[in-house]
Design a protein around this motif. Structure first.
Motif, PDB file in Angstrom:
ATOM      1  N   SER A 191       0.813  -1.222   0.000  1.00 41.63           N
ATOM      2  CA  SER A 191       0.000   0.000   0.000  1.00 41.63           C
ATOM      3  C   SER A 191       0.850   1.277   0.000  1.00 41.63           C
ATOM      4  CB  SER A 191      -0.942   0.011   1.209  1.00 41.63           C
ATOM      5  OG  SER A 191      -0.198   0.020   2.423  1.00 41.63           O
ATOM      6  N   HIS A 218      -1.921  -0.517  -9.552  1.00 40.91           N
ATOM      7  CA  HIS A 218      -3.246  -0.830 -10.067  1.00 40.91           C
ATOM      8  C   HIS A 218      -3.470  -2.342  -9.957  1.00 40.91           C
ATOM      9  CE1 HIS A 218      -3.655   3.222 -11.977  1.00 40.91           C
ATOM     10  NE2 HIS A 218      -2.342   3.146 -11.880  1.00 40.91           N
ATOM     11  N   GLU A 263     -12.009  -8.330  -4.457  1.00 43.17           N
ATOM     12  CA  GLU A 263     -12.170  -6.872  -4.595  1.00 43.17           C
ATOM     13  C   GLU A 263     -12.199  -6.197  -3.227  1.00 43.17           C
ATOM     14  OE1 GLU A 263     -15.079  -3.834  -7.087  1.00 43.17           O
ATOM     15  OE2 GLU A 263     -15.921  -5.659  -6.198  1.00 43.17           O
ATOM     16  N   LYS A 264     -12.925  -6.776  -2.283  1.00 40.56           N
ATOM     17  CA  LYS A 264     -12.998  -6.188  -0.943  1.00 40.56           C
ATOM     18  C   LYS A 264     -11.626  -6.192  -0.271  1.00 40.56           C
ATOM     19  CE  LYS A 264     -17.827  -7.544  -0.259  1.00 40.56           C
ATOM     20  NZ  LYS A 264     -18.753  -8.450   0.489  1.00 40.56           N
ATOM     21  N   TYR A 281      -8.726  -3.443  -1.545  1.00 38.15           N
ATOM     22  CA  TYR A 281      -8.653  -2.046  -1.098  1.00 38.15           C
ATOM     23  C   TYR A 281      -7.746  -1.874   0.121  1.00 38.15           C
ATOM     24  CZ  TYR A 281     -12.127  -0.545  -4.472  1.00 38.15           C
ATOM     25  OH  TYR A 281     -12.780  -0.245  -5.647  1.00 38.15           O
ATOM     26  N   GLU A 282      -7.318  -2.959   0.734  1.00 38.69           N
ATOM     27  CA  GLU A 282      -6.312  -2.856   1.791  1.00 38.69           C
ATOM     28  C   GLU A 282      -4.923  -2.613   1.197  1.00 38.69           C
ATOM     29  OE1 GLU A 282      -6.390  -6.194   4.427  1.00 38.69           O
ATOM     30  OE2 GLU A 282      -8.592  -6.290   4.467  1.00 38.69           O
ATOM     31  N   THR A 318      -4.447  -1.043  -2.163  1.00 39.59           N
ATOM     32  CA  THR A 318      -4.432   0.132  -3.035  1.00 39.59           C
ATOM     33  C   THR A 318      -5.862   0.638  -3.208  1.00 39.59           C
ATOM     34  OG1 THR A 318      -3.870   0.953  -5.256  1.00 39.59           O
ATOM     35  CG2 THR A 318      -4.625  -1.335  -5.092  1.00 39.59           C
ATOM     36  N   ASP A 319      -5.990   1.895  -3.604  1.00 37.32           N
ATOM     37  CA  ASP A 319      -7.328   2.412  -3.905  1.00 37.32           C
ATOM     38  C   ASP A 319      -7.648   2.308  -5.389  1.00 37.32           C
ATOM     39  OD1 ASP A 319      -5.554   4.310  -4.835  1.00 37.32           O
ATOM     40  OD2 ASP A 319      -6.564   6.023  -3.902  1.00 37.32           O
ATOM     41  N   LYS A 320      -6.710   1.742  -6.164  1.00 35.09           N
ATOM     42  CA  LYS A 320      -6.896   1.590  -7.613  1.00 35.09           C
ATOM     43  C   LYS A 320      -7.203   0.116  -7.899  1.00 35.09           C
ATOM     44  CE  LYS A 320      -3.519   5.294  -8.242  1.00 35.09           C
ATOM     45  NZ  LYS A 320      -3.282   5.423  -6.781  1.00 35.09           N
ATOM     46  N   VAL A 321      -8.465  -0.247  -7.780  1.00 32.92           N
ATOM     47  CA  VAL A 321      -8.912  -1.640  -7.871  1.00 32.92           C
ATOM     48  C   VAL A 321      -9.911  -1.762  -9.016  1.00 32.92           C
ATOM     49  CG1 VAL A 321     -10.078  -3.517  -6.662  1.00 32.92           C
ATOM     50  CG2 VAL A 321      -8.540  -1.983  -5.407  1.00 32.92           C
TER      51      VAL A 321
END
Length: 334
Positions: free
Chosen positions: A152, A158, A167-168, A171-172, A174-177
């Protein structure tokens, strides 16, 4: 699962069969359209395709072959191609993108692979990182937290994932999922020929992801039981030869030679391995499998398939997201 029995077909049977295949084909063609975000991240950029699979898992080879097809179809050409172990930091220039092969090894089941990936990501904080479609799974909450703490930190990473559970978790990191299907779908359609298909073939895992056989399938007649390593058979020697050549080329720092070796030797060998699996599937009427790419290859070939979930739900989450609507597929749970 819908299916047409052998024997003479009435007009109604023929119409139903045609409708079944049309619906499946529409789904499969649609899955190839989900990767435009990858094209946008790579178009006009020099990039490296890293972590190609050099082993006897035909599923990973299907992913690689689909990725190579995707690159070609979108006018993308990697500057270098290698596995993670032999990737040389000196190949990377400012502005280059590091593209990691997708699959199911993001996590602690195959820890050594993930550890090497983490080290490369940490080594290039100023270069864009693209992780091709993955399934994320950590058996240890502590291991997941440690990995997320490392990955992170990267500001331009990406992460493409294949299911909503991944997917859940993503987000731990990166915010680019991005939620997309597997890259092997770019091989659709795989044409095949041969005699009349007969009986059922069981592709059965023998690794840590192996599940129990559901009670409902224990009486199902199976003509052939095998796994990817047995499908490849003695031709695994070609894999050993490639590994030896790769080591020799890396020893002398021949980055262009390593890339040519991958594209001109290993990719054709991988197609040869895939061809053996295609022939096996073509010879059987229905594929019964607990391997995700046993299911995907069946779909690529327009074959009926019965899917057993793997040990941690990778198959069911993928199918529920992308392929469950196909009338050729059936998911069986315990």
């Amino acid at each position: 699962m819908n299916g047409i029995q052998a024997g003479s077909l009435s007009q109604q049977d023929f119409t139903e069969d045609k409708t079944i295949m049309q619906k499946h084909q529409e789904i499969m063609l649609g899955l190839k359209q989900h990767h435009t975000a990858i094209t946008a991240l790579l178009k006009g950029r020099r990039f490296h395709y890293i972590d190609i699979p050099v082993h006897d898992n035909i599923g990973d080879l299907l992913i690689m072959l689909g990725t190579v097809r995707f690159f070609k179809d979108n006018g993308l050409s990697p500057a270098t191609v290698s596995n993670t172990y032999y990737f040389d930091h000196q190949w990377v220039r400012p502005g280059d993108v590091l593209v990691f092969h997708g699959g199911g090894n993001f996590g602690d089941i195959y820890g050594s692979i993930h550890d090497l990936r983490e080290k490369l990501i940490a080594a290039f904080p100023d270069n864009r990182i693209v992780l091709m479609p993955q399934t994320l799974f950590f058996s240890s909450v502590e291991a997941r937290a440690r990995s997320a703490a490392t990955i992170s930190r990267h500001p331009d990473l990406h992460l493409f994932v294949r299911d909503t559970v991944s997917e859940k978790l993503a987000y731990e990191f990166t915010d680019k999922v991005y939620l997309v299907p597997d890259m092997a779908h770019h091989l659709y359609p795989i044409r095949h020929s041969g005699g009349a298909a007969q009986g059922n073939v069981r592709i059965q895992r023998v690794d840590p992801e192996k599940p129990k056989t559901p009670e409902s399938l224990r009486s199902l007649p199976i003509r052939t039981t095998t796994d990817w390593v047995d499908v490849i058979g003695d031709e695994r020697r070609l894999m050993t030869l490639f590994a030896k050549l790769e080591w020799r080329f890396d020893r002398y720092g021949w980055d262009r030679a390593l890339t040519k070796l991958a594209l001109w030797f290993w990719v054709p060998v991988s197609r040869r391995f895939m061809g053996k699996a295609v022939k096996l599937f073509a010879d059987h009427e229905t594929i019964v499998t607990d391997r995700l790419h046993g299911h995907i290859l069946s779909c690529l070939m327009d074959k009926k398939n019965i899917v057993i979930d793997n040990s941690y739900g990778k198959n069911s989450t993928y199918m529920n997201q992308w392929t469950a609507a196909s009338p050729l597929t059936t998911l069986v749970k315990e």
